[in-house]
Write a protein that holds these residues in place. Structure first.
Motif, PDB file in Angstrom:
ATOM      1  N   ALA A 280       0.837  -1.212   0.000  1.00  0.00           N
ATOM      2  CA  ALA A 280       0.000   0.000   0.000  1.00  0.00           C
ATOM      3  C   ALA A 280       0.864   1.251   0.000  1.00  0.00           C
TER       4      ALA A 280
ATOM      5  N   ARG B 208      -6.849   3.517   2.458  1.00  0.00           N
ATOM      6  CA  ARG B 208      -7.747   3.398   1.299  1.00  0.00           C
ATOM      7  C   ARG B 208      -7.095   2.572   0.200  1.00  0.00           C
ATOM      8  N   VAL B 209      -5.812   2.826  -0.057  1.00  0.00           N
ATOM      9  CA  VAL B 209      -5.068   2.052  -1.054  1.00  0.00           C
ATOM     10  C   VAL B 209      -5.037   0.586  -0.641  1.00  0.00           C
ATOM     11  N   ARG B 210      -4.746   0.331   0.611  1.00  0.00           N
ATOM     12  CA  ARG B 210      -4.668  -1.043   1.123  1.00  0.00           C
ATOM     13  C   ARG B 210      -6.008  -1.768   0.955  1.00  0.00           C
TER      14      ARG B 210
ATOM     15  N   LEU C 236      -8.381  -1.168  -1.176  1.00  0.00           N
ATOM     16  CA  LEU C 236      -8.590  -1.421  -2.596  1.00  0.00           C
ATOM     17  C   LEU C 236      -7.722  -2.576  -3.081  1.00  0.00           C
ATOM     18  N   GLN C 237      -6.455  -2.599  -2.648  1.00  0.00           N
ATOM     19  CA  GLN C 237      -5.554  -3.694  -3.051  1.00  0.00           C
ATOM     20  C   GLN C 237      -6.086  -5.046  -2.612  1.00  0.00           C
TER      21      GLN C 237
ATOM     22  N   ALA D 214      -2.240  -8.136   0.152  1.00  0.00           N
ATOM     23  CA  ALA D 214      -2.225  -7.509  -1.165  1.00  0.00           C
ATOM     24  C   ALA D 214      -1.179  -8.196  -2.026  1.00  0.00           C
TER      25      ALA D 214
ATOM     26  N   GLY E 298      -3.144  -7.112  -7.302  1.00  0.00           N
ATOM     27  CA  GLY E 298      -3.898  -6.119  -6.535  1.00  0.00           C
ATOM     28  C   GLY E 298      -3.196  -4.775  -6.534  1.00  0.00           C
TER      29      GLY E 298
ATOM     30  N   SER F  11      -4.823  -1.423  -8.188  1.00  0.00           N
ATOM     31  CA  SER F  11      -5.013  -0.194  -7.409  1.00  0.00           C
ATOM     32  C   SER F  11      -4.291   0.982  -8.066  1.00  0.00           C
TER      33      SER F  11
ATOM     34  N   GLU G 111      -6.541   1.994 -10.984  1.00  0.00           N
ATOM     35  CA  GLU G 111      -7.801   2.608 -10.584  1.00  0.00           C
ATOM     36  C   GLU G 111      -7.599   4.009 -10.001  1.00  0.00           C
ATOM     37  N   LEU G 112      -6.525   4.210  -9.257  1.00  0.00           N
ATOM     38  CA  LEU G 112      -6.314   5.489  -8.577  1.00  0.00           C
ATOM     39  C   LEU G 112      -5.431   6.456  -9.352  1.00  0.00           C
TER      40      LEU G 112
END
Length: 192
Positions: free
Chosen positions: A56, A81-83, A85-86, A100, A104, A108, A111-112
């Protein structure tokens, strides 16, 4: 008419060329390179919030380096938030411990961020560093490396090499600019 041996003056002689011969492109000179795409590493760095969130933190740092919609966010909240999502984008096949995994991480990032990432594997460290250096030069974006036999993630923001790897396939990477999310911790297994 038959037997007429006169030459038509509108056509150049067969030995004349309408276009000059092209000038050969000179071979590129092999010279050392020092590439660093992040001028402010302390500003984009984020230490992993827990001892298991290197993926993350690495994605967070890469997003900061790559210019995530003009933002730099080193907060723990964004890393969480990153974690999240991963983990949602990681399959059991990608990570057997429920954390993760590499896919993943790529998901992420895509997506981000604004960059398409590819997951690649290499047989040697030299191949991995040369490929990361080439990607950095071609995209001007950070590369994420899995280190410590895949147990940890680093962010590579530049390199020193004996030649430009985008020109010379056998360029040797002599050093890398690394942002290590483990910092300021020191590994009892791997050292600094």
């Amino acid at each position: 008419s038959p037997g007429d041996t006169s030459v038509d003056p509108s056509f150049p002689p067969a030995s004349a060329s309408a276009e000059p011969a092209p000038t050969p492109t000179p071979r590129p000179r092999r010279r050392p390179v020092d590439v660093e795409i992040e001028a402010r590493p302390a500003a984009v760095f984020a230490s992993e919030a827990t001892e298991t969130w290197c993926a993350a933190a690495a994605v967070q740092i890469a997003l900061n380096v790559n210019g995530r919609r003009g933002q730099v966010d080193t907060s723990r909240a964004f890393q969480a938030r990153v974690r999240q999502l991963q983990v949602a984008l990681t399959t059991r096949r990608d990570s057997k411990n429920g954390g993760a995994g590499p896919l993943g991480m790529v998901g992420s990032l895509e997506e981000l961020g604004r960059v398409d990432y590819r997951l690649r594997r290499f047989a040697t460290r030299e191949e991995a560093l040369r490929a990361a250096a080439t990607a950095i030069s071609e995209t001007d974006h950070a590369a994420i490396l899995l280190a410590w036999r895949g147990a940890h993630a680093w962010v590579m923001t530049g390199y020193r090499a004996d030649a430009d790897p985008t020109i010379f396939a056998n360029a040797r990477v002599k050093g890398a600019y690394i942002l290590d999310p483990w910092y300021p911790r020191v590994s009892s297994i791997w050292g600094r």
